[in-house]
Design a protein around this motif. Structure first.
Motif, mmCIF file in Angstrom:
data_model
loop_
_atom_site.group_PDB
_atom_site.id
_atom_site.type_symbol
_atom_site.label_atom_id
_atom_site.label_comp_id
_atom_site.label_asym_id
_atom_site.label_seq_id
_atom_site.Cartn_x
_atom_site.Cartn_y
_atom_site.Cartn_z
ATOM 1 N N ALA A 7 0.843 -1.200 0.000
ATOM 2 C CA ALA A 7 0.000 0.000 0.000
ATOM 3 C C ALA A 7 0.875 1.246 0.000
ATOM 4 C CB ALA A 7 -0.914 0.006 1.219
ATOM 5 N N LEU A 8 0.587 2.184 -0.909
ATOM 6 C CA LEU A 8 1.258 3.476 -0.944
ATOM 7 C C LEU A 8 0.279 4.521 -0.431
ATOM 8 C CD1 LEU A 8 3.009 1.736 -2.927
ATOM 9 C CD2 LEU A 8 3.451 3.864 -4.191
ATOM 10 N N VAL A 81 3.379 -1.156 4.067
ATOM 11 C CA VAL A 81 2.711 0.136 3.918
ATOM 12 C C VAL A 81 3.791 1.196 3.768
ATOM 13 C CG1 VAL A 81 1.203 1.857 4.972
ATOM 14 C CG2 VAL A 81 0.720 -0.587 5.298
ATOM 15 N N ILE A 82 3.810 1.847 2.616
ATOM 16 C CA ILE A 82 4.775 2.919 2.353
ATOM 17 C C ILE A 82 4.054 4.246 2.537
ATOM 18 C CG2 ILE A 82 6.361 3.927 0.686
ATOM 19 C CD1 ILE A 82 6.514 1.233 -0.704
ATOM 20 N N ASN A 83 4.567 5.056 3.434
ATOM 21 C CA ASN A 83 3.887 6.277 3.844
ATOM 22 C C ASN A 83 4.622 7.512 3.324
ATOM 23 O OD1 ASN A 83 2.233 8.083 5.170
ATOM 24 N ND2 ASN A 83 3.264 7.844 7.123
ATOM 25 N N MET A 84 3.918 8.380 2.589
ATOM 26 C CA MET A 84 4.543 9.579 2.014
ATOM 27 C C MET A 84 3.600 10.777 2.065
ATOM 28 S SD MET A 84 4.418 8.265 -1.962
ATOM 29 C CE MET A 84 4.651 6.535 -1.629
ATOM 30 N N ILE A 85 2.838 10.902 3.147
ATOM 31 C CA ILE A 85 1.839 11.953 3.250
ATOM 32 C C ILE A 85 2.472 13.287 3.673
ATOM 33 C CG2 ILE A 85 0.053 10.289 3.844
ATOM 34 C CD1 ILE A 85 0.227 11.296 6.741
ATOM 35 N N GLN A 86 1.739 14.362 3.459
ATOM 36 C CA GLN A 86 2.101 15.671 3.999
ATOM 37 C C GLN A 86 0.834 16.302 4.558
ATOM 38 O OE1 GLN A 86 3.805 18.542 1.298
ATOM 39 N NE2 GLN A 86 4.337 19.969 2.928
ATOM 40 N N VAL A 87 0.703 16.294 5.860
ATOM 41 C CA VAL A 87 -0.505 16.793 6.508
ATOM 42 C C VAL A 87 -0.553 18.325 6.404
ATOM 43 C CG1 VAL A 87 -1.833 16.884 8.644
ATOM 44 C CG2 VAL A 87 -0.501 14.832 8.087
ATOM 45 N N GLY A 88 -1.633 18.823 5.843
ATOM 46 C CA GLY A 88 -1.782 20.266 5.673
ATOM 47 C C GLY A 88 -1.215 20.793 4.377
ATOM 48 N N GLY A 89 -0.418 19.963 3.684
ATOM 49 C CA GLY A 89 0.120 20.361 2.392
ATOM 50 C C GLY A 89 1.040 21.565 2.457
ATOM 51 N N TYR A 90 1.503 21.968 1.287
ATOM 52 C CA TYR A 90 2.323 23.184 1.222
ATOM 53 C C TYR A 90 1.495 24.390 1.636
ATOM 54 C CZ TYR A 90 4.833 27.137 -0.756
ATOM 55 O OH TYR A 90 5.449 28.344 -0.920
ATOM 56 N N ARG A 91 0.279 24.486 1.071
ATOM 57 C CA ARG A 91 -0.679 25.488 1.536
ATOM 58 C C ARG A 91 -1.845 24.776 2.190
ATOM 59 N NH1 ARG A 91 0.388 30.509 -0.456
ATOM 60 N NH2 ARG A 91 1.768 30.626 -2.271
ATOM 61 N N ASP A 131 -3.497 7.596 13.879
ATOM 62 C CA ASP A 131 -4.820 7.160 13.421
ATOM 63 C C ASP A 131 -4.681 6.078 12.351
ATOM 64 O OD1 ASP A 131 -7.775 7.522 13.340
ATOM 65 O OD2 ASP A 131 -7.367 8.200 11.300
ATOM 66 N N MET A 132 -3.729 6.271 11.453
ATOM 67 C CA MET A 132 -3.480 5.273 10.415
ATOM 68 C C MET A 132 -2.958 3.981 11.025
ATOM 69 S SD MET A 132 -1.213 5.695 6.943
ATOM 70 C CE MET A 132 0.384 5.457 7.686
ATOM 71 N N SER A 133 -2.125 4.090 12.051
ATOM 72 C CA SER A 133 -1.585 2.882 12.677
ATOM 73 C C SER A 133 -2.674 2.092 13.388
ATOM 74 C CB SER A 133 -0.462 3.242 13.655
ATOM 75 O OG SER A 133 -0.972 3.806 14.853
ATOM 76 N N ARG A 134 -3.700 2.782 13.894
ATOM 77 C CA ARG A 134 -4.831 2.067 14.499
ATOM 78 C C ARG A 134 -5.543 1.211 13.437
ATOM 79 N NH1 ARG A 134 -2.471 2.756 18.621
ATOM 80 N NH2 ARG A 134 -2.900 4.405 20.135
ATOM 81 N N ASP A 135 -5.667 1.763 12.233
ATOM 82 C CA ASP A 135 -6.227 0.976 11.130
ATOM 83 C C ASP A 135 -5.343 -0.225 10.828
ATOM 84 O OD1 ASP A 135 -8.355 2.692 10.838
ATOM 85 O OD2 ASP A 135 -7.514 3.774 9.128
ATOM 86 N N MET A 136 -4.033 -0.012 10.829
ATOM 87 C CA MET A 136 -3.111 -1.110 10.531
ATOM 88 C C MET A 136 -3.166 -2.185 11.606
ATOM 89 S SD MET A 136 0.276 0.578 8.761
ATOM 90 C CE MET A 136 0.505 2.027 9.774
ATOM 91 N N LEU A 144 4.785 -4.214 7.727
ATOM 92 C CA LEU A 144 5.932 -3.348 8.016
ATOM 93 C C LEU A 144 5.613 -1.972 7.453
ATOM 94 C CD1 LEU A 144 8.821 -2.900 9.069
ATOM 95 C CD2 LEU A 144 9.640 -3.487 6.780
ATOM 96 N N HIS A 145 5.658 -0.979 8.305
ATOM 97 C CA HIS A 145 5.370 0.399 7.931
ATOM 98 C C HIS A 145 6.679 1.086 7.556
ATOM 99 C CE1 HIS A 145 4.213 4.681 9.496
ATOM 100 N NE2 HIS A 145 4.025 4.587 8.188
ATOM 101 N N LEU A 146 6.809 1.479 6.293
ATOM 102 C CA LEU A 146 7.985 2.184 5.779
ATOM 103 C C LEU A 146 7.648 3.667 5.722
ATOM 104 C CD1 LEU A 146 8.827 -0.254 2.834
ATOM 105 C CD2 LEU A 146 9.703 -0.327 5.162
ATOM 106 N N ASN A 147 8.176 4.439 6.663
ATOM 107 C CA ASN A 147 7.810 5.848 6.784
ATOM 108 C C ASN A 147 8.842 6.749 6.106
ATOM 109 O OD1 ASN A 147 6.260 8.136 8.064
ATOM 110 N ND2 ASN A 147 8.301 8.518 8.887
ATOM 111 N N TYR A 148 8.381 7.510 5.118
ATOM 112 C CA TYR A 148 9.237 8.500 4.455
ATOM 113 C C TYR A 148 8.900 9.931 4.899
ATOM 114 C CZ TYR A 148 11.458 5.378 1.032
ATOM 115 O OH TYR A 148 12.229 4.417 0.429
#
Length: 442
Positions: A7-8, A81-91, A131-136, A144-148
């Motif tokens: 999962a990406l 699970v490969i994680n590449m989120i950005q909460v709130g974004g650039y703007r 919150d995502m880890s609770r789902d996992m 295995l959670h690969l956090n970037y």
């Protein structure tokens, strides 16, 4: 061999997703992988889905590709699970992290790992990761959670305190810097033998050799000559002072210490070529070029460039699936004192063996005391920010900010308190309710 389910999360980061997918699908053993793409942005997700199929075709792979706006669907039964989120974004989030401090007289370069910007990014990111880890824990507890995602150390520490999911943090600064140093010395990076350890963005090469020759005398001579790349003056200066070379770029490192960005000392900015506001400029350029890039990526008649990147993610997956042993650099908790003279409850970046048994960190022992002491100044900020997130005690946000080396170099205590107040207000609902200034009791 059952194809792995990968999962990406945050797959709308199209270019990064493209690179990771190219790495993964180029391995024959992973060519039939079950790829799940998840993002909250339907438009960006659709682009990545098209790109995923084009990448697969380019490397001759035949994966199952599913794009979904449902995170549960993406995570269900995932092996990785490969994680590449950005909460709130650039703007609005990143812009806020720069604009508000600037009004208070605090200048930054990247603001995503430490300092005021890093603290705020952790406050809005760790709760989403949790919150995502609770789902996992419910849908794929053995994954295995690969956090970037940055701020790396605070994310790893925050999850370790509150989640049972196996997580390793991945960065590319170790391998990128090795290539830079090899280039500076006129050598091939494939011929370099190195050992690196520390904390993310502040790890140091404890050994850097070429065919048995210690390369540090040559690096020291280069630093003393002053003939170093302008963009790397900060790191070569720290080599002169500490005796070891740090992994993260000069624009990052300049805001992790109090020596290079100081109020009333613009001569330092010029002397060390510190790129203030580098990250916003980079983001604006990427945003400005997105439409052109998207058209190229979606054009079936245009060739798509698929080359293996230096990211460790695909190597970890391949080693765990096939059993082929490899050594990568990962960010993990310092459990059992992997680095003896750093706290056991901090996150460290160390070499890790990977095979069917998973990611197995290497015990380093003690590192040079001056390096451990410098790292501790950053660990203080990471620990206090994590404590605020775990306990809900807002006062630890201020404690983290007042102990930040860069903030303390430019602002007094009243200014730091006022800046934190304004940032907590400005970020609003991105910050956990119990930590918001107007909703928490002193």
């Amino acid at each position: 061999m059952t194809p792995p389910k990968i999962a990406l999360v945050g797959a709308g980061s199209t270019v990064f997703a493209k690179n990771l997918l190219g790495d993964i699908l180029s391995f024959p053993e992973l060519a039939h992988a079950d790829i799940r793409l998840f993002d909250v942005d339907a438009e960006r997700l659709a682009v990545t889905e098209q790109v995923a199929h084009r990448v697969a075709q380019a490397v001759g792979a035949h994966p199952t590709v599913t794009a979904t706006l449902d995170r549960h669907r993406a995570l269900d039964g995932a092996d990785f699970v490969i994680n590449m989120i950005q909460v709130g974004g650039y703007r609005p989030a990143t812009v806020t992290d720069f604009d508000v401090p600037t009004r208070h007289g605090l200048r930054q370069t990247i603001a995503d790992t430490l300092g005021i910007g890093g603290i705020m990014r952790a406050l809005r990111t760790v709760p989403v990761l949790l919150d995502m880890s609770r789902d996992m824990e419910r849908l794929c507890p053995q994954t295995l959670h690969l956090n970037y995602v940055n701020p790396m150390a605070m994310n790893i520490m925050g999850l370790a305190r509150q989640s049972s999911i196996r997580t390793v943090g991945l960065c590319h600064s170790v391998q990128h810097t090795a290539s830079e140093l090899a280039h500076d010395l006129g050598l091939r990076v494939e011929e370099i033998d190195f050992l690196c350890a520390g904390i993310n963005h502040m790890a140091f090469y404890l050994k850097f050799e070429h065919r048995g020759e210690d390369l540090y005398p040559r690096l020291q001579a280069l630093a003393a000559s002053g003939q170093v790349p302008a963009t790397n003056r900060v790191r070569y200066e720290m080599l002169r002072r500490l005796g070891y070379f740090v992994t993260e770029s000069s624009e990052h490192f300049a805001e992790y210490v109090p020596y290079f960005i100081k109020r009333g000392r613009d001569d330092l900015i010029e002397r060390f070529q510190v790129p203030l506001d580098e990250y916003p400029r980079r983001c604006e350029a990427q945003i400005g070029g997105w439409e052109t890039l998207r058209a190229q990526l979606q054009n079936p008649d245009a060739p798509i460039d698929v080359q293996r990147s230096v990211e460790y993610g695909s190597l970890i997956i391949h080693s765990m699936v096939t059993g082929q042993p490899r050594v990568v650099y990962g960010n993990v908790m310092n459990t059992g004192g992997l680095i003896e003279n750093l706290p056991h409850d901090c996150a460290v970046e160390v070499p890790c063996l990977v095979d069917r048994q998973g990611v197995q960190p290497t015990r380093i022992g003690r590192i040079p005391p001056q390096l451990a002491a410098l790292m501790q100044t950053n660990i203080n900020v990471q620990t206090l920010t994590t404590e605020a997130l775990v306990t809900g005690h807002r006062e630890h946000i201020y404690h983290a900010a007042m102990l930040d080396p860069h903030a303390a170099a430019e602002l007094d205590l009243d200014q730091i308190w006022s800046l934190v107040d304004e940032l907590l207000d400005a970020h609003g609902e991105f910050i956990p309710a119990e930590l918001r200034r107007l909703q928490a009791a002193d």
